[in-house]
Design an enzyme around this catalytic site. Structure first.
Site, mmCIF file in Angstrom:
data_model
loop_
_atom_site.group_PDB
_atom_site.id
_atom_site.type_symbol
_atom_site.label_atom_id
_atom_site.label_comp_id
_atom_site.label_asym_id
_atom_site.label_seq_id
_atom_site.Cartn_x
_atom_site.Cartn_y
_atom_site.Cartn_z
ATOM 1 N N ASN A 184 3.903 5.236 -10.780
ATOM 2 C CA ASN A 184 2.637 5.358 -11.487
ATOM 3 C C ASN A 184 1.430 5.446 -10.557
ATOM 4 O O ASN A 184 0.426 6.053 -10.912
ATOM 5 C CB ASN A 184 2.467 4.155 -12.426
ATOM 6 C CG ASN A 184 1.057 4.013 -12.930
ATOM 7 O OD1 ASN A 184 0.599 4.765 -13.777
ATOM 8 N ND2 ASN A 184 0.331 3.029 -12.392
ATOM 9 N N TYR B 36 -6.578 16.943 -5.927
ATOM 10 C CA TYR B 36 -5.845 16.196 -6.950
ATOM 11 C C TYR B 36 -4.867 17.104 -7.690
ATOM 12 O O TYR B 36 -3.700 16.734 -7.892
ATOM 13 C CB TYR B 36 -6.822 15.554 -7.939
ATOM 14 C CG TYR B 36 -6.122 14.785 -9.032
ATOM 15 C CD1 TYR B 36 -5.449 13.598 -8.742
ATOM 16 C CD2 TYR B 36 -6.112 15.243 -10.349
ATOM 17 C CE1 TYR B 36 -4.782 12.891 -9.735
ATOM 18 C CE2 TYR B 36 -5.464 14.537 -11.346
ATOM 19 C CZ TYR B 36 -4.799 13.378 -11.040
ATOM 20 O OH TYR B 36 -4.139 12.680 -12.019
ATOM 21 N N ASP C 186 0.856 -1.180 0.000
ATOM 22 C CA ASP C 186 0.000 0.000 0.000
ATOM 23 C C ASP C 186 0.897 1.236 0.000
ATOM 24 O O ASP C 186 1.736 1.400 0.895
ATOM 25 C CB ASP C 186 -0.891 -0.021 1.248
ATOM 26 C CG ASP C 186 -1.936 1.081 1.244
ATOM 27 O OD1 ASP C 186 -1.742 2.102 0.570
ATOM 28 O OD2 ASP C 186 -2.963 0.918 1.943
ATOM 29 N N LYS D 63 -0.712 16.804 -7.921
ATOM 30 C CA LYS D 63 0.044 16.693 -9.162
ATOM 31 C C LYS D 63 0.964 17.900 -9.380
ATOM 32 O O LYS D 63 2.023 17.765 -10.007
ATOM 33 C CB LYS D 63 -0.908 16.499 -10.351
ATOM 34 C CG LYS D 63 -1.568 15.123 -10.354
ATOM 35 C CD LYS D 63 -0.514 13.996 -10.333
ATOM 36 C CE LYS D 63 -1.129 12.617 -10.372
ATOM 37 N NZ LYS D 63 -0.121 11.540 -10.389
#
Length: 269
Positions: A102, A168, A77, A172
């Site tokens: 990824n 989010y 995890d 990023k």
């Protein structure tokens, strides 16, 4: 792309991919397998990893490479540092040459003020904290072996923010900043650092965003041809297959019908 798959620069290399159980991660694993690489597949879902392992072994056989072809599966995890710290002891003798960060996720479309703490924690824990922790582990290893490559999966959301994606987008942007700093910190080493920034990609990633509502996820791409996991996998494998003195620092990949995070063209239905 056959020249990439058959590249002698990749044959026998070992690639560790996080979030390898589906989507871009799984597609990337299969493509590296076809190119003659060993794979270390990392994700939380052991059953999904087992299926991807079989696909990688079949791809390696189809690729015809005489080296590589080993596949190690590690259930872990990204939010648990203890899981990540245990990885080096589970490589079964393989020396990692390429780390593909990824694993990433987005939960919900709520605006600031309505976002749950749980969603904030899982996005930041997976997309940022876990990525940084694992990268630190392998930067130390790559420095010891005086070689290596780190490929971080960013997003167009790391270039421009949009409503309903505050957390989010923040994660990023953090990945992009981290990648840029890492590139500068490792400039005096042979270690390469790459960020791939996809635009609209249709994978189960979008289903997670809409909390399992596949119809809502499908509607996002209605009327246009989005990128696929295979499209981004090709960019990752291509970047990894460049000559040792060539570093693809950053790649923004969009479908033809997308111009920015919020501008796209959808055919009339």
């Amino acid at each position: 792309m056959s020249s990439v798959f058959n590249s002698s620069r990749l044959i026998g290399k070992t690639v560790l991919i996080t979030g390898a159980s589906a989507g871009i991660g799984a597609s990337t694993a299969v493509l590296f397998g076809k190119a003659g690489c060993n794979l270390v597949l990392l994700a939380r879902r052991a059953d999904k990893l087992a299926a991807v392992k079989e696909q990688v072994l079949a791809a390696h056989k189809a690729g015809g490479a005489k080296e590589g072809g080993r596949v190690v599966v590690i259930e872990a995890d990204m939010q648990k540092r203890s899981d990540l710290d245990a990885i080096l002891g589970k490589l079964e003798g393989l020396k990692v040459d390429v780390l593909v960060n990824n694993a990433g996720m987005v939960k919900g479309r709520e605006h600031v003020g309505d976002i749950s703490d749980a969603d904030i924690d899982v996005m930041i824990g997976t997309n940022v904290v876990g990525l940084i922790h694992l990268t630190q582990i392998f930067v130390r290893e790559f420095k010891k072996q005086n070689s290596g490559m780190i490929i971080n999966l960013g997003s167009i959301a790391g270039r421009e923010a949009y409503a309903g994606g505050s957390i989010y987008c923040a994660t990023k942007h953090a990945v992009s900043a981290f990648n840029g700093a890492l590139l500068r910190e490792l400039v005096n080493t042979p270690i390469r650092v790459t960020e791939i920034q996809p635009g609209m990609v249709e994978t189960e990633f979008s289903v997670v965003r809409f909390r399992g509502d596949k119809a809502a996820a499908d509607d996002v791409y209605k009327g246009l041809d989005p990128l696929t996991g295979e499209d981004i996998a090709e960019e990752i494998v291509w970047a990894a297959s460049r000559p040792a003195h060539v570093n693809i620092a950053q790649v923004l990949v969009l479908p033809v019908a997308q111009a920015s995070a919020t501008i796209n063209y959808k055919r009339p239905e």
